[in-house]
Design a protein around this motif. Structure first.
Motif, short mmCIF file in Angstrom:
data_model
loop_
_atom_site.label_atom_id
_atom_site.label_comp_id
_atom_site.label_asym_id
_atom_site.label_seq_id
_atom_site.Cartn_x
_atom_site.Cartn_y
_atom_site.Cartn_z
N GLU A 19 -3.37 -48.52 -59.62
CA GLU A 19 -4.42 -47.26 -59.42
C GLU A 19 -5.07 -47.38 -58.10
O GLU A 19 -5.44 -46.30 -57.47
N LEU A 32 -2.11 -45.24 -68.22
CA LEU A 32 -2.77 -46.32 -67.62
C LEU A 32 -4.16 -47.24 -68.47
O LEU A 32 -4.16 -48.16 -68.69
N ALA A 33 -5.03 -46.18 -68.85
CA ALA A 33 -5.95 -46.67 -69.63
C ALA A 33 -6.06 -46.83 -70.86
O ALA A 33 -6.84 -47.75 -71.28
N PHE A 34 -5.03 -46.10 -71.79
CA PHE A 34 -5.29 -46.48 -72.91
C PHE A 34 -3.96 -46.68 -73.77
O PHE A 34 -4.15 -47.10 -74.99
N MET A 90 -1.26 -36.82 -67.88
CA MET A 90 -2.20 -37.54 -66.92
C MET A 90 -1.93 -39.17 -67.05
O MET A 90 -2.02 -39.99 -68.02
N MET A 91 -1.25 -39.59 -65.86
CA MET A 91 -0.69 -41.04 -65.57
C MET A 91 -1.92 -41.86 -65.66
O MET A 91 -1.93 -43.12 -66.38
N SER A 92 -3.24 -41.64 -65.34
CA SER A 92 -4.30 -42.57 -65.35
C SER A 92 -4.80 -42.53 -66.87
O SER A 92 -5.14 -43.71 -67.21
N ASP A 93 -4.72 -41.73 -67.69
CA ASP A 93 -4.83 -41.77 -69.15
C ASP A 93 -4.01 -42.68 -69.86
O ASP A 93 -4.29 -43.62 -70.82
N GLY A 150 -0.41 -35.58 -61.65
CA GLY A 150 -0.58 -36.58 -62.81
C GLY A 150 -1.55 -37.77 -62.59
O GLY A 150 -2.08 -38.35 -63.44
N PHE A 151 -2.75 -37.41 -61.76
CA PHE A 151 -3.73 -38.25 -61.37
C PHE A 151 -4.86 -37.56 -61.21
O PHE A 151 -5.01 -36.26 -61.20
N ASN A 191 -10.53 -48.15 -64.47
CA ASN A 191 -9.37 -48.93 -64.97
C ASN A 191 -9.04 -50.14 -64.05
O ASN A 191 -8.83 -51.21 -64.71
N LYS A 200 -11.90 -52.24 -65.26
CA LYS A 200 -11.50 -52.89 -66.69
C LYS A 200 -10.37 -53.79 -66.80
O LYS A 200 -10.56 -54.76 -67.73
N TYR A 201 -9.35 -53.79 -65.98
CA TYR A 201 -8.29 -54.83 -66.05
C TYR A 201 -8.52 -55.94 -65.05
O TYR A 201 -7.49 -56.68 -65.41
N MET A 240 -10.14 -41.78 -63.87
CA MET A 240 -10.07 -43.22 -64.37
C MET A 240 -9.55 -44.40 -63.57
O MET A 240 -9.27 -45.32 -64.12
#
Lengths: 138, 117
Positions: free
Chosen positions: A45, B39-41, B34-37, A101-102, A110, A113-114, A106
């Motif tokens: 990220e 990675l998040a979930f 959505m790749m962030s989603d 895709g970004f 993210n 969170k991680y 998040m």
């Protein structure tokens, strides 16, 4: 062990190379898979952020048996309101980035969170530095 | 089910995957552009259904230890995608089905959403 990566700012397809490399190295070193996963996601990220917001940057990863210490530094435009940027779903990414895709807002949440420790410092016009630590529980 | 079963259920075209990869057992999947989603979930899902056709779909799958990417809506991947998937040992399939239908078909055959973080 200290690893150093340069993230090129102009090539979206290469974002993720550093995290992939670190992931494979940690696997070889025998870290637990959940620790590797956390480091990979947070760093990935971060790499994406550096490419889409900050024209690239530098990553330093310090690996010891007890923790993985990541520093991501860029000389990009900086973040005017960090509190807002940390909110789930808040994004300043362009439509073009979303098509890649970004930009779901998040990325920073993210990363927080991680990781077990997360610090962000940013100055508009100067750049942003993110420091993250993931503890190795084994 | 195995990756081979997914090819069968979705009338998918195999873009990359050797025998060993195709015989892998998969139990959970997720669908997102959505790749962030992702990675998040995502936690333990082995299959990524997506309309995203760039290298970041492969990199996201790599970070999440996923085994198979299904490109929906008949999209062809951009250059370098298959090459990267080969390097990372991740299957890539392509189906003409839409995201909704592809997910529905796999769910009907027993693939589940799994746990999310």
């Amino acid at each position: 062990m200290t690893l150093h990566y340069i993230v090129p700012g102009d090539d979206f397809t290469r974002a993720g190379e550093a995290s992939g490399d670190l992931k494979r190295k940690m696997k070889k070193l025998g870290f637990p898979s959940d620790v590797i996963r956390k480091v990979s996601i947070a760093l990935y990220e971060g790499e994406i952020n550096m490419v889409i917001h900050a024209y690239g940057g530098e990553i330093t990863a310090e690996i010891s048996s007890s923790e993985i210490d990541l520093t991501l530094a860029d000389t990009g435009p900086g973040i005017p309101d960090i509190e807002k940027a940390m909110q789930d779903g808040y994004s300043t990414a362009t439509e073009q980035v979303r098509n890649l895709g970004f930009g779901a807002g998040m990325g920073l949440p993210n990363m927080k969170k991680y990781t077990d420790e997360f610090q962000i410092e940013s100055e508009v016009g100067v750049g942003t530095t993110v420091r993250m630590k993931v503890y190795n529980h084994s | 089910m195995t990756v081979r079963d997914i090819i069968d259920y979705l009338d998918a075209e195999l873009l990359f995957g050797d025998d060993e990869l195709l015989d892998q057992e998969v139990q959970h999947a997720c669908g997102s552009d959505m790749m962030s989603d992702v990675l998040a979930f995502v936690k333990d899902q082995a299959v990524l259904l997506t309309g995203l056709i760039n290298t970041q779909a492969v990199r996201t799958a790599e970070m999440m230890d996923m085994k198979c990417i299904v490109l929906v809506r008949g999209k062809d991947p951009l250059e370098n995608v298959i090459e990267l998937a080969r390097e990372r040992d991740i299957c890539v399939l392509k189906t003409e089905h839409t995201m909704f239908c592809a997910c529905g078909i796999l769910y009907k055959h027993g693939l589940r959403g799994g746990h999310s973080v």
